[in-house]
Design a protein around this motif. Structure first.
Motif, mmCIF file in Angstrom:
data_model
loop_
_atom_site.group_PDB
_atom_site.id
_atom_site.type_symbol
_atom_site.label_atom_id
_atom_site.label_comp_id
_atom_site.label_asym_id
_atom_site.label_seq_id
_atom_site.Cartn_x
_atom_site.Cartn_y
_atom_site.Cartn_z
ATOM 1 N N LEU A 53 -67.462 -34.231 56.044
ATOM 2 C CA LEU A 53 -66.780 -35.527 56.189
ATOM 3 C C LEU A 53 -67.198 -36.439 55.035
ATOM 4 N N LYS A 54 -68.509 -36.531 54.799
ATOM 5 C CA LYS A 54 -69.027 -37.458 53.783
ATOM 6 C C LYS A 54 -68.668 -37.028 52.357
ATOM 7 N N GLU A 55 -68.388 -35.740 52.163
ATOM 8 C CA GLU A 55 -67.982 -35.250 50.839
ATOM 9 C C GLU A 55 -66.512 -35.548 50.570
ATOM 10 N N SER A 56 -65.753 -35.718 51.639
ATOM 11 C CA SER A 56 -64.301 -35.889 51.475
ATOM 12 C C SER A 56 -63.959 -37.253 50.865
ATOM 13 N N ASP A 57 -62.734 -37.371 50.441
ATOM 14 C CA ASP A 57 -62.206 -38.590 49.837
ATOM 15 C C ASP A 57 -62.400 -39.777 50.784
ATOM 16 N N VAL A 58 -62.749 -40.925 50.242
ATOM 17 C CA VAL A 58 -63.003 -42.122 51.062
ATOM 18 C C VAL A 58 -61.790 -42.465 51.931
ATOM 19 N N ASN A 59 -60.594 -42.268 51.404
ATOM 20 C CA ASN A 59 -59.389 -42.569 52.185
ATOM 21 C C ASN A 59 -59.236 -41.651 53.389
ATOM 22 N N ILE A 60 -59.726 -40.435 53.263
ATOM 23 C CA ILE A 60 -59.703 -39.493 54.399
ATOM 24 C C ILE A 60 -60.736 -39.944 55.434
ATOM 25 N N GLN A 61 -61.936 -40.299 54.954
ATOM 26 C CA GLN A 61 -63.011 -40.730 55.868
ATOM 27 C C GLN A 61 -62.575 -41.910 56.740
ATOM 28 N N LYS A 62 -61.791 -42.801 56.155
ATOM 29 C CA LYS A 62 -61.347 -43.997 56.891
ATOM 30 C C LYS A 62 -60.451 -43.656 58.070
ATOM 31 N N LYS A 63 -59.851 -42.467 58.035
ATOM 32 C CA LYS A 63 -58.880 -42.090 59.069
ATOM 33 C C LYS A 63 -59.491 -41.240 60.181
ATOM 34 N N ILE A 64 -60.810 -41.018 60.082
ATOM 35 C CA ILE A 64 -61.475 -40.120 61.036
ATOM 36 C C ILE A 64 -62.630 -40.831 61.728
ATOM 37 N N ASN A 65 -62.755 -40.579 63.028
ATOM 38 C CA ASN A 65 -63.893 -41.094 63.785
ATOM 39 C C ASN A 65 -64.840 -39.955 64.154
ATOM 40 N N VAL A 66 -66.146 -40.202 63.993
ATOM 41 C CA VAL A 66 -67.136 -39.251 64.499
ATOM 42 C C VAL A 66 -67.297 -39.583 65.978
ATOM 43 N N PHE A 67 -66.856 -38.686 66.840
ATOM 44 C CA PHE A 67 -66.946 -38.991 68.272
ATOM 45 C C PHE A 67 -68.332 -38.655 68.821
ATOM 46 N N LYS A 68 -68.884 -37.537 68.332
ATOM 47 C CA LYS A 68 -70.241 -37.164 68.761
ATOM 48 C C LYS A 68 -70.883 -36.243 67.737
ATOM 49 N N LYS A 69 -72.193 -36.427 67.533
ATOM 50 C CA LYS A 69 -72.964 -35.497 66.701
ATOM 51 C C LYS A 69 -73.695 -34.558 67.658
ATOM 52 N N TYR A 70 -73.587 -33.265 67.398
ATOM 53 C CA TYR A 70 -74.239 -32.275 68.262
ATOM 54 C C TYR A 70 -75.656 -31.978 67.774
ATOM 55 N N GLU A 71 -76.390 -31.260 68.614
ATOM 56 C CA GLU A 71 -77.768 -30.908 68.258
ATOM 57 C C GLU A 71 -77.850 -29.571 67.518
ATOM 58 N N PHE A 72 -76.724 -29.043 67.109
ATOM 59 C CA PHE A 72 -76.761 -27.784 66.353
ATOM 60 C C PHE A 72 -76.103 -27.989 64.986
ATOM 61 N N GLY A 73 -76.199 -26.952 64.158
ATOM 62 C CA GLY A 73 -75.617 -27.058 62.805
ATOM 63 C C GLY A 73 -76.378 -28.025 61.927
ATOM 64 N N LYS A 74 -77.665 -28.235 62.251
ATOM 65 C CA LYS A 74 -78.447 -29.203 61.466
ATOM 66 C C LYS A 74 -78.867 -28.610 60.120
ATOM 67 N N ALA A 75 -78.656 -29.372 59.080
ATOM 68 C CA ALA A 75 -79.028 -28.943 57.736
ATOM 69 C C ALA A 75 -79.076 -30.164 56.825
ATOM 70 N N ASN A 76 -79.759 -30.028 55.702
ATOM 71 C CA ASN A 76 -79.838 -31.127 54.743
ATOM 72 C C ASN A 76 -79.203 -30.721 53.424
ATOM 73 N N LEU A 77 -78.527 -31.669 52.808
ATOM 74 C CA LEU A 77 -78.026 -31.447 51.448
ATOM 75 C C LEU A 77 -79.142 -31.903 50.513
#
Length: 228
Positions: free
Chosen positions: A78-102
């Motif tokens: 989500l954060k890598e995507s174009d700012v205009n795309i980010q504006k159109k999306i809501n994070v409804f929930k963050k899960y406790e899996f798939g955790k990783a760092n860039l």
């Protein structure tokens, strides 16, 4: 005619398996006529829901253009995507899996480089002595540029990575990398080292909704059910 709710699920990887488990736990029986290779699926006894198996990056794009109503993907994408795309999306929930760092990682032999500030010195050396720019291999050019600029590193160029980014510094394709890492082991085993202050972003699996389609009949209840 019933309103169709389109849900995007990653077509492969660990993320996919964790997400399929969410549906199992909620007693939502996913149906794919051709099994794992199917790109379109449905939910038993729920004729108004269509499942689309897509690349995790594409899920973000499709949420942005409104062709998906609900989607599962990584926060990093989500954060890598174009700012205009980010504006159109809501994070409804963050899960406790798939955790990783860039993170920013450099070859082990660069013993003088410990922090991002040290990179700027190296970058100028490259520019002045080798007449080259420092090359950073990454699948995250936007987040990488933003992070390095914010730390005062300006003399570099990004190289788009298509596969195993860790190999790029050793094939002469790049000098260092930024990559997503959950334990740091793959980076370490490839003779690379994460910079002390080289964390760009913390990521995890999320359920996202298209802001435009959130009021669509049944969408809100379905998202709430899947995020419990």
């Amino acid at each position: 005619m019933k309103t169709i709710i389109n849900i995007g699920i990653p077509s492969k990887g660990r993320l996919r398996n964790n997400i399929l488990n969410i549906f199992k736990r909620k007693k939502l029986d996913l149906i794919s006529e051709r099994g794992k290779r199917d790109l379109i699926g449905s939910i038993k006894n729920k004729k108004n829901i269509k499942i689309l198996y897509l690349h995790a990056r594409e899920i973000i794009e499709r949420l942005g253009d409104g062709s998906l109503d609900i989607g599962f993907s990584g926060y990093d994408l989500l954060k890598e995507s174009d700012v205009n795309i980010q504006k159109k999306i809501n994070v409804f929930k963050k899960y406790e899996f798939g955790k990783a760092n860039l993170v920013v990682a450099i070859p082990d032999p660069w013993i003088d480089v410990q922090t991002v500030a040290d990179l700027e010195e190296i970058a100028f050396e490259f520019r002045d002595k080798k007449k080259k720019r420092l090359r950073v291999a990454t699948k995250y050019p936007n987040l990488t540029r933003e992070f390095l600029f914010s730390k005062g590193v300006t003399q570099f160029q990004t190289v788009g990575s298509l596969g195993a980014t860790e190999a790029y510094p050793f094939t002469g394709s790049a000098n260092l990398i930024t990559d997503i890492s959950s334990t740091g082991q793959t980076i370490k085993s490839n003779n690379l080292r994460i910079l002390k202050d080289g964390e760009i972003l913390k990521s995890q699996a999320c359920i996202f909704v298209s802001k435009k389609n959130f009021k669509k009949n049944g969408t809100k209840n379905l998202v709430k059910l899947l995020s419990k």
